[in-house]
Write a protein that holds these residues in place. Sequence first.
Motif, short mmCIF file in Angstrom:
data_model
loop_
_atom_site.label_atom_id
_atom_site.label_comp_id
_atom_site.label_asym_id
_atom_site.label_seq_id
_atom_site.Cartn_x
_atom_site.Cartn_y
_atom_site.Cartn_z
N UNK A 121 0.98 -1.07 -0.15
CA UNK A 121 0.15 0.04 0.18
C UNK A 121 1.23 0.86 -0.10
N UNK A 122 0.51 2.77 -0.07
CA UNK A 122 0.90 3.58 0.40
C UNK A 122 0.38 4.81 0.94
N UNK A 123 1.18 5.24 2.75
CA UNK A 123 1.09 6.31 3.45
C UNK A 123 1.59 7.47 3.36
N UNK A 124 0.65 8.51 2.70
CA UNK A 124 1.39 9.55 2.47
C UNK A 124 0.82 10.31 3.32
N UNK A 125 2.09 11.96 4.29
CA UNK A 125 1.34 13.17 5.32
C UNK A 125 1.43 13.62 4.25
N UNK A 126 0.69 14.46 4.47
CA UNK A 126 -0.34 15.59 4.17
C UNK A 126 0.25 16.60 5.06
N UNK A 127 0.85 18.01 4.30
CA UNK A 127 1.27 19.27 4.82
C UNK A 127 -0.03 20.09 4.57
N UNK A 128 -0.66 20.92 6.05
CA UNK A 128 -1.46 22.03 5.25
C UNK A 128 -0.83 23.17 5.09
N UNK A 129 0.01 23.65 5.27
CA UNK A 129 0.61 24.64 5.44
C UNK A 129 2.20 25.06 6.48
N UNK A 137 -8.39 25.11 11.15
CA UNK A 137 -9.45 26.10 11.78
C UNK A 137 -8.91 27.42 11.54
N UNK A 138 -7.69 27.63 11.25
CA UNK A 138 -6.67 28.83 11.06
C UNK A 138 -6.37 28.53 9.88
N UNK A 139 -6.78 28.41 8.73
CA UNK A 139 -6.62 28.35 7.59
C UNK A 139 -7.19 28.87 6.62
N UNK A 140 -7.07 29.70 5.41
CA UNK A 140 -8.40 30.43 4.92
C UNK A 140 -9.12 29.71 3.82
N UNK A 142 -8.69 30.07 1.32
CA UNK A 142 -8.56 29.11 -0.22
C UNK A 142 -8.15 28.27 -0.42
N UNK A 143 -7.32 28.01 0.85
CA UNK A 143 -6.34 26.50 1.61
C UNK A 143 -7.08 25.63 1.32
N UNK A 144 -8.05 25.95 2.16
CA UNK A 144 -9.11 24.77 2.59
C UNK A 144 -9.29 24.21 1.17
N UNK A 145 -10.32 25.00 0.51
CA UNK A 145 -10.46 24.60 -0.66
C UNK A 145 -9.08 23.96 -1.90
N UNK A 146 -7.83 24.14 -1.60
CA UNK A 146 -6.39 23.78 -1.80
C UNK A 146 -6.56 22.44 -1.60
N UNK A 147 -6.89 22.28 -0.39
CA UNK A 147 -6.59 20.96 0.59
C UNK A 147 -7.57 20.08 0.05
N UNK A 274 -18.34 23.32 1.07
CA UNK A 274 -17.60 23.27 1.81
C UNK A 274 -16.46 23.48 2.49
N UNK A 275 -15.77 23.82 1.59
CA UNK A 275 -14.93 24.98 2.30
C UNK A 275 -15.23 26.09 3.93
N UNK A 276 -16.64 26.42 3.30
CA UNK A 276 -16.87 27.28 4.10
C UNK A 276 -17.17 26.32 5.41
N UNK A 277 -18.06 25.96 5.18
CA UNK A 277 -19.01 24.99 6.20
C UNK A 277 -18.26 24.48 6.90
N UNK A 278 -17.08 24.05 6.53
CA UNK A 278 -16.05 23.54 7.74
C UNK A 278 -15.18 23.87 8.61
N UNK A 279 -14.79 24.94 7.99
CA UNK A 279 -14.33 26.00 8.83
C UNK A 279 -15.29 26.81 10.10
N UNK A 280 -16.87 26.98 9.36
CA UNK A 280 -17.54 27.29 10.88
C UNK A 280 -17.68 25.93 11.15
#
Length: 358
Positions: A121-129, A137-140, A142-147, A274-280
């Motif tokens: 299989x494969x395991x990846x680390x995903x750095x958000x910032x 929760x501190x992300x913009x 736009x950044x959430x949409x990128x993620x 989703x980007x807006x709702x999830x941050x909320x």
Amino acid sequence: MRKTSARLADGREIIYFDESDAQRELRDPRDPAPPPTASELRFDPLLEEWVVLAAHRQGRTHLPATAECPLCPSGGGRQTEIPASSYDVVAFENRFPALAFGDPPYDGTEELPVPRRAGEGRCEVLCFAADHDASFVDLSPRRVRTIVDVWADRTRELSELPGVEQVFCFENRGPEIGVTLHHPHGQIYAYSFRTPRTRRTLDSAQRYRERTGRDLFADDLRAERNAGVRVVRRSEHWTAFVPAAARWPVELRIYPNRRVADLPELTDAERDDFSLLYLDILGRLDRLFDAPLPYVAAWHQAPVRTQRDLAYLHLELFSVRRAPGKLKYLAGSEAAMGVFVNDVLPETTAQRLREAAP
């Protein structure tokens, strides 16, 4: 979004997802190193589940000081896992993977009473910032949409790897959950088998369809929306609610209002919403006890090859925090028998989250 792939010194892949068109220096200046160690799968015949044995993970990095964080950008003479002075979002193969393609860690001579195979299989680390002190929760927006776009990209690409049966994107937040690195990040697992939770859930959906001719997930979402008492937030494209049979003291499910099988099927409008709702929602969680809430955020999406017509993409989010200074532990009933005992009524949690609006 600009996507750039490179290789680390030990051959692992690293992928930069930039919100600008800036060019990157892609060389890893560290000395060449051997690739990560492979793991092993052993089959439990009592539960009919695969168990991952990955003894090499005992030596993985555990809550290092900020100055030693391996997920921060490289600089000041220190080389980290990310050989760049800055980044937006970056994914790379885990140095201590639970699953990896490679030779099995056993020679096949030892006999076991249960089936075994390489833990492929494969395991990846995903750095958000790049900011070590940030949280999701501190992300913009736009950044959430990128993620979200990155989750979809990795789901699509990892699903094409030979032998991969399921892709799982998730985030663990807080040491109470078991996080070993404080830097804002998540992980993505590409399994060579369907996980027990997915198999059981989709089998339930299959039986429900045979019995009623309807979609189990859609009916569950419809029932919660109609009842309203456990709905925390509704938007044009998404609904967040506390499930009626919640196992955890804080638990949410976030469904797109339109059935899709996986993250790549989301439209641009659904990703934006989703980007807006999830941050909320994340903001409400932190206001619940006036402190950062430890949580697991787990995307449930369709397997790669089977039962895709039964699946309904959704995000499950839950916390072990049941009150200020108190955690929910998996004790005898939960850990031994699999029977959860929840100390908090789902309706109470939903009401408190509604009241935690900004």
